[in-house]
Design a protein around this motif. Structure first.
Motif, PDB file in Angstrom:
ATOM      1  N   GLN A  81      30.350  64.621 -62.616  1.00 18.16           N
ATOM      2  CA  GLN A  81      31.187  65.776 -62.947  1.00 18.16           C
ATOM      3  C   GLN A  81      30.779  66.414 -64.266  1.00 18.16           C
ATOM      4  O   GLN A  81      30.413  65.722 -65.222  1.00 18.16           O
ATOM      5  N   SER A  82      30.878  67.736 -64.285  1.00 17.77           N
ATOM      6  CA  SER A  82      30.658  68.522 -65.498  1.00 17.77           C
ATOM      7  C   SER A  82      31.787  69.536 -65.624  1.00 17.77           C
ATOM      8  O   SER A  82      32.390  69.938 -64.624  1.00 17.77           O
ATOM      9  N   VAL A  83      32.049  69.975 -66.839  1.00 19.88           N
ATOM     10  CA  VAL A  83      33.012  71.040 -67.104  1.00 19.88           C
ATOM     11  C   VAL A  83      32.203  72.325 -67.239  1.00 19.88           C
ATOM     12  O   VAL A  83      31.304  72.403 -68.080  1.00 19.88           O
ATOM     13  N   VAL A  84      32.495  73.317 -66.395  1.00 22.03           N
ATOM     14  CA  VAL A  84      31.703  74.544 -66.421  1.00 22.03           C
ATOM     15  C   VAL A  84      32.582  75.786 -66.517  1.00 22.03           C
ATOM     16  O   VAL A  84      33.689  75.829 -65.978  1.00 22.03           O
ATOM     17  N   LEU A  85      32.060  76.772 -67.232  1.00 19.09           N
ATOM     18  CA  LEU A  85      32.646  78.103 -67.281  1.00 19.09           C
ATOM     19  C   LEU A  85      32.024  78.886 -66.134  1.00 19.09           C
ATOM     20  O   LEU A  85      30.801  78.997 -66.042  1.00 19.09           O
ATOM     21  N   VAL A  86      32.858  79.403 -65.249  1.00 17.23           N
ATOM     22  CA  VAL A  86      32.404  80.199 -64.110  1.00 17.23           C
ATOM     23  C   VAL A  86      32.709  81.658 -64.433  1.00 17.23           C
ATOM     24  O   VAL A  86      33.848  82.002 -64.728  1.00 17.23           O
ATOM     25  N   THR A  87      31.685  82.489 -64.392  1.00 16.42           N
ATOM     26  CA  THR A  87      31.845  83.897 -64.732  1.00 16.42           C
ATOM     27  C   THR A  87      31.247  84.759 -63.638  1.00 16.42           C
ATOM     28  O   THR A  87      30.091  84.568 -63.269  1.00 16.42           O
ATOM     29  N   THR A  88      32.041  85.683 -63.121  1.00 13.13           N
ATOM     30  CA  THR A  88      31.506  86.637 -62.153  1.00 13.13           C
ATOM     31  C   THR A  88      31.442  88.039 -62.738  1.00 13.13           C
ATOM     32  O   THR A  88      30.703  88.873 -62.255  1.00 13.13           O
ATOM     33  N   GLY A  89      32.232  88.304 -63.775  1.00 19.71           N
ATOM     34  CA  GLY A  89      32.229  89.626 -64.395  1.00 19.71           C
ATOM     35  C   GLY A  89      30.934  89.879 -65.147  1.00 19.71           C
ATOM     36  O   GLY A  89      30.484  89.041 -65.915  1.00 19.71           O
ATOM     37  N   PHE A  91      40.324  76.271 -72.182  1.00 16.43           N
ATOM     38  CA  PHE A  91      40.923  77.538 -71.728  1.00 16.43           C
ATOM     39  C   PHE A  91      39.980  78.688 -72.047  1.00 16.43           C
ATOM     40  O   PHE A  91      39.367  78.720 -73.122  1.00 16.43           O
ATOM     41  N   THR A  92      39.866  79.634 -71.122  1.00 12.20           N
ATOM     42  CA  THR A  92      39.108  80.854 -71.381  1.00 12.20           C
ATOM     43  C   THR A  92      40.031  82.059 -71.208  1.00 12.20           C
ATOM     44  O   THR A  92      40.705  82.182 -70.178  1.00 12.20           O
ATOM     45  N   PRO A  93      40.101  82.946 -72.203  1.00  9.02           N
ATOM     46  CA  PRO A  93      41.032  84.068 -72.152  1.00  9.02           C
ATOM     47  C   PRO A  93      40.428  85.331 -71.522  1.00  9.02           C
ATOM     48  O   PRO A  93      40.663  86.440 -71.991  1.00  9.02           O
ATOM     49  N   HIS A  94      39.646  85.149 -70.477  1.00  6.65           N
ATOM     50  CA  HIS A  94      38.983  86.307 -69.852  1.00  6.65           C
ATOM     51  C   HIS A  94      39.454  86.466 -68.409  1.00  6.65           C
ATOM     52  O   HIS A  94      39.562  85.490 -67.672  1.00  6.65           O
ATOM     53  N   ALA A  95      39.674  87.712 -68.014  1.00  8.91           N
ATOM     54  CA  ALA A  95      40.181  88.008 -66.673  1.00  8.91           C
ATOM     55  C   ALA A  95      39.141  87.797 -65.580  1.00  8.91           C
ATOM     56  O   ALA A  95      39.473  87.816 -64.403  1.00  8.91           O
ATOM     57  N   THR A  96      37.893  87.614 -65.957  1.00 12.77           N
ATOM     58  CA  THR A  96      36.842  87.448 -64.951  1.00 12.77           C
ATOM     59  C   THR A  96      36.074  86.140 -65.153  1.00 12.77           C
ATOM     60  O   THR A  96      34.886  86.051 -64.853  1.00 12.77           O
ATOM     61  N   SER A  97      36.760  85.115 -65.653  1.00 12.10           N
ATOM     62  CA  SER A  97      36.167  83.792 -65.844  1.00 12.10           C
ATOM     63  C   SER A  97      37.168  82.717 -65.462  1.00 12.10           C
ATOM     64  O   SER A  97      38.369  82.939 -65.495  1.00 12.10           O
ATOM     65  N   GLY A  98      36.637  81.565 -65.137  1.00 10.13           N
ATOM     66  CA  GLY A  98      37.471  80.414 -64.848  1.00 10.13           C
ATOM     67  C   GLY A  98      36.734  79.154 -65.260  1.00 10.13           C
ATOM     68  O   GLY A  98      35.575  79.204 -65.676  1.00 10.13           O
ATOM     69  N   LEU A  99      37.413  78.021 -65.141  1.00 14.21           N
ATOM     70  CA  LEU A  99      36.823  76.731 -65.501  1.00 14.21           C
ATOM     71  C   LEU A  99      36.897  75.801 -64.300  1.00 14.21           C
ATOM     72  O   LEU A  99      37.914  75.732 -63.616  1.00 14.21           O
ATOM     73  N   ALA A 100      35.806  75.097 -64.060  1.00  9.48           N
ATOM     74  CA  ALA A 100      35.752  74.172 -62.938  1.00  9.48           C
ATOM     75  C   ALA A 100      35.188  72.837 -63.401  1.00  9.48           C
ATOM     76  O   ALA A 100      34.389  72.782 -64.332  1.00  9.48           O
ATOM     77  N   VAL A 101      35.620  71.786 -62.743  1.00  7.10           N
ATOM     78  CA  VAL A 101      35.021  70.473 -62.928  1.00  7.10           C
ATOM     79  C   VAL A 101      34.256  70.234 -61.630  1.00  7.10           C
ATOM     80  O   VAL A 101      34.853  70.111 -60.555  1.00  7.10           O
ATOM     81  N   ILE A 102      32.924  70.224 -61.745  1.00  4.07           N
ATOM     82  CA  ILE A 102      32.081  70.216 -60.556  1.00  4.07           C
ATOM     83  C   ILE A 102      30.752  69.543 -60.876  1.00  4.07           C
ATOM     84  O   ILE A 102      30.344  69.491 -62.046  1.00  4.07           O
ATOM     85  N   GLU A 103      30.081  69.058 -59.862  1.00  4.94           N
ATOM     86  CA  GLU A 103      28.731  68.535 -60.034  1.00  4.94           C
ATOM     87  C   GLU A 103      27.781  69.715 -60.236  1.00  4.94           C
ATOM     88  O   GLU A 103      27.886  70.727 -59.544  1.00  4.94           O
ATOM     89  N   HIS A 105      28.189  78.110 -66.736  1.00  5.31           N
ATOM     90  CA  HIS A 105      27.676  77.609 -68.012  1.00  5.31           C
ATOM     91  C   HIS A 105      28.292  76.235 -68.258  1.00  5.31           C
ATOM     92  O   HIS A 105      29.512  76.102 -68.355  1.00  5.31           O
ATOM     93  N   ASP A 106      27.462  75.213 -68.373  1.00  8.16           N
ATOM     94  CA  ASP A 106      27.933  73.846 -68.548  1.00  8.16           C
ATOM     95  C   ASP A 106      28.479  73.647 -69.965  1.00  8.16           C
ATOM     96  O   ASP A 106      27.774  73.872 -70.948  1.00  8.16           O
ATOM     97  N   LEU A 107      29.735  73.243 -70.054  1.00  6.61           N
ATOM     98  CA  LEU A 107      30.414  73.039 -71.335  1.00  6.61           C
ATOM     99  C   LEU A 107      30.602  71.561 -71.681  1.00  6.61           C
ATOM    100  O   LEU A 107      31.210  71.234 -72.698  1.00  6.61           O
ATOM    101  N   THR A 108      30.084  70.672 -70.845  1.00  9.02           N
ATOM    102  CA  THR A 108      30.351  69.240 -71.019  1.00  9.02           C
ATOM    103  C   THR A 108      29.903  68.731 -72.385  1.00  9.02           C
ATOM    104  O   THR A 108      30.662  68.033 -73.073  1.00  9.02           O
ATOM    105  N   ASN A 109      28.697  69.056 -72.792  1.00  6.23           N
ATOM    106  CA  ASN A 109      28.207  68.593 -74.099  1.00  6.23           C
ATOM    107  C   ASN A 109      29.014  69.195 -75.238  1.00  6.23           C
ATOM    108  O   ASN A 109      29.280  68.521 -76.244  1.00  6.23           O
ATOM    109  N   THR A 110      29.419  70.449 -75.099  1.00  7.33           N
ATOM    110  CA  THR A 110      30.249  71.099 -76.123  1.00  7.33           C
ATOM    111  C   THR A 110      31.594  70.386 -76.235  1.00  7.33           C
ATOM    112  O   THR A 110      32.084  70.129 -77.347  1.00  7.33           O
TER     113      THR A 110
END
Length: 140
Positions: free
Chosen positions: A118-126, A45-57, A21-26
């Protein structure tokens, strides 16, 4: 020189599938509200055990490639067990070791300093928690 610290939590609907989920505009909207042209740092920061943050195209295939790579490195094939010996989502809980739950980014003149692609994205697999939170904190 006195700095200011402002923080806010934003809700993100990630859905029930692995996603980015792209968070750049937020992030940029938050900085327009609180940075007032100052230099500083934005911590995400995301307080979830199954998420992370990446700076990626995003949008050019890199986002899909990252999710595919995570599926290869952390397959959901039942090999990971919980402390009671049951198969579980251990692969999802290992995600923050590879894609950290935080990112600290430079802010210059009140604007997020990312590269052109580059964009700031929330990566979620859970898949068990469709709604996530992300904390944005500006120190400037």
């Amino acid at each position: 020189m006195t700095g200011t610290f402002t923080t806010r939590t934003v809700d993100v609907t990630a859905g029930s599938a692995e996603t980015m989920h792209d968070l750049t505009n937020t992030c940029s909207a938050f900085l327009r509200e609180v940075a007032h042209g100052r230099d500083g740092l934005l911590n995400v920061f995301t307080p979830h055990a199954t998420s992370g943050l990446a700076v990626i195209e995003t949008g050019a295939g890199s986002d899909d490639d990252l999710l595919a790579a995570l599926r290869e490195v952390l397959p959901a094939d039942g090999r990971r067990r919980d402390r009671h010996g049951r198969a579980g989502p251990g692969h999802d809980h290992m995600l923050p070791a590879l894609v950290p739950p935080h990112a600290t980014l430079p802010v210059v003149g009140g604007e997020l300093q990312l590269g052109a692609s580059q964009s700031v994205v929330l990566v979620t697999t859970g898949r068990d928690v469709p709604d996530r939170q992300v904390r944005l904190s500006f120190l400037g």
